[in-house]
Motif scaffolding. Structure first.
Motif, PDB file in Angstrom:
ATOM      1  N   ASP A 143       0.795  -1.230   0.000  1.00  0.00           N
ATOM      2  CA  ASP A 143       0.000   0.000   0.000  1.00  0.00           C
ATOM      3  C   ASP A 143       0.826   1.279   0.000  1.00  0.00           C
ATOM      4  O   ASP A 143       0.294   2.372   0.215  1.00  0.00           O
ATOM      5  N   PHE A 144       2.130   1.159  -0.235  1.00  0.00           N
ATOM      6  CA  PHE A 144       2.993   2.341  -0.212  1.00  0.00           C
ATOM      7  C   PHE A 144       2.501   3.424  -1.167  1.00  0.00           C
ATOM      8  O   PHE A 144       2.436   4.600  -0.821  1.00  0.00           O
ATOM      9  N   SER A 145       2.151   3.035  -2.383  1.00  0.00           N
ATOM     10  CA  SER A 145       1.717   4.031  -3.379  1.00  0.00           C
ATOM     11  C   SER A 145       0.438   4.740  -2.947  1.00  0.00           C
ATOM     12  O   SER A 145       0.296   5.952  -3.139  1.00  0.00           O
ATOM     13  N   GLN A 146      -0.493   4.010  -2.367  1.00  0.00           N
ATOM     14  CA  GLN A 146      -1.743   4.626  -1.901  1.00  0.00           C
ATOM     15  C   GLN A 146      -1.471   5.582  -0.735  1.00  0.00           C
ATOM     16  O   GLN A 146      -2.057   6.657  -0.665  1.00  0.00           O
ATOM     17  N   GLY A 147      -0.591   5.194   0.159  1.00  0.00           N
ATOM     18  CA  GLY A 147      -0.216   6.072   1.272  1.00  0.00           C
ATOM     19  C   GLY A 147       0.487   7.325   0.785  1.00  0.00           C
ATOM     20  O   GLY A 147       0.253   8.424   1.291  1.00  0.00           O
TER      21      GLY A 147
END
Length: 144
Positions: free
Chosen positions: A11-15
């Motif tokens: 979920d790095f990109s969403q965060g």
């Protein structure tokens, strides 16, 4: 339109997209975040991403990936290539918040090598050690 595409493991990109909204809320609709979920097959990511950009075939992309050569970034690049969108895209790896913010703000201003140099310089200049210092004992209770 030129979109900023954030690609990561998990979920790095969403965060990161969520954090970008704190600095550039008016431009966050130009950001697409996609991540390879834990245990997900890359074929599933490819299908999901393909559906995510199905209506964006006449647009260009600035792609920021967490790891160059990683499964998420290579999968996304393969999908962009299949849709004949990769040649008009800029793909950079090692994304961080300063890099993403700079890319979002400069994607419609700078082009080509000037854009790449500016964005990579911002990403690299943000990588350094932070050494907090206290000037005297009175400052010990204050927040840094």
């Amino acid at each position: 339109m030129k979109y900023l595409l954030l690609v990561s493991h998990g979920d790095f990109s969403q965060g990161l997209k969520s954090s970008l909204a704190m600095f550039a809320a008016d431009k966050v609709d130009e950001v697409i975040a996609v991540g390879l979920k834990n245990g997900e097959a890359v074929d599933s990511l490819a299908t999901r991403f393909s559906h995510q950009i199905a209506d964006l075939s006449d647009n260009t992309f600035v792609v920021l990936g967490d790891i160059i050569g990683g499964s998420p970034l290579t999968t996304v690049c393969n999908v962009l290539a299949q849709k004949e969108l990769l040649d008009s895209s800029i793909v950079l790896g090692g994304m961080n918040l300063p890099m993403a913010l700079n890319a979002l703000m400069m994607k419609d201003i700078l082009t080509g090598e000037e854009f790449v140099t500016t964005v990579l310089a911002e990403a690299q200049s943000s990588l350094r050690q932070f050494k907090p210092s206290s000037t005297d004992d009175e400052d010990e209770d204050e927040d840094i």
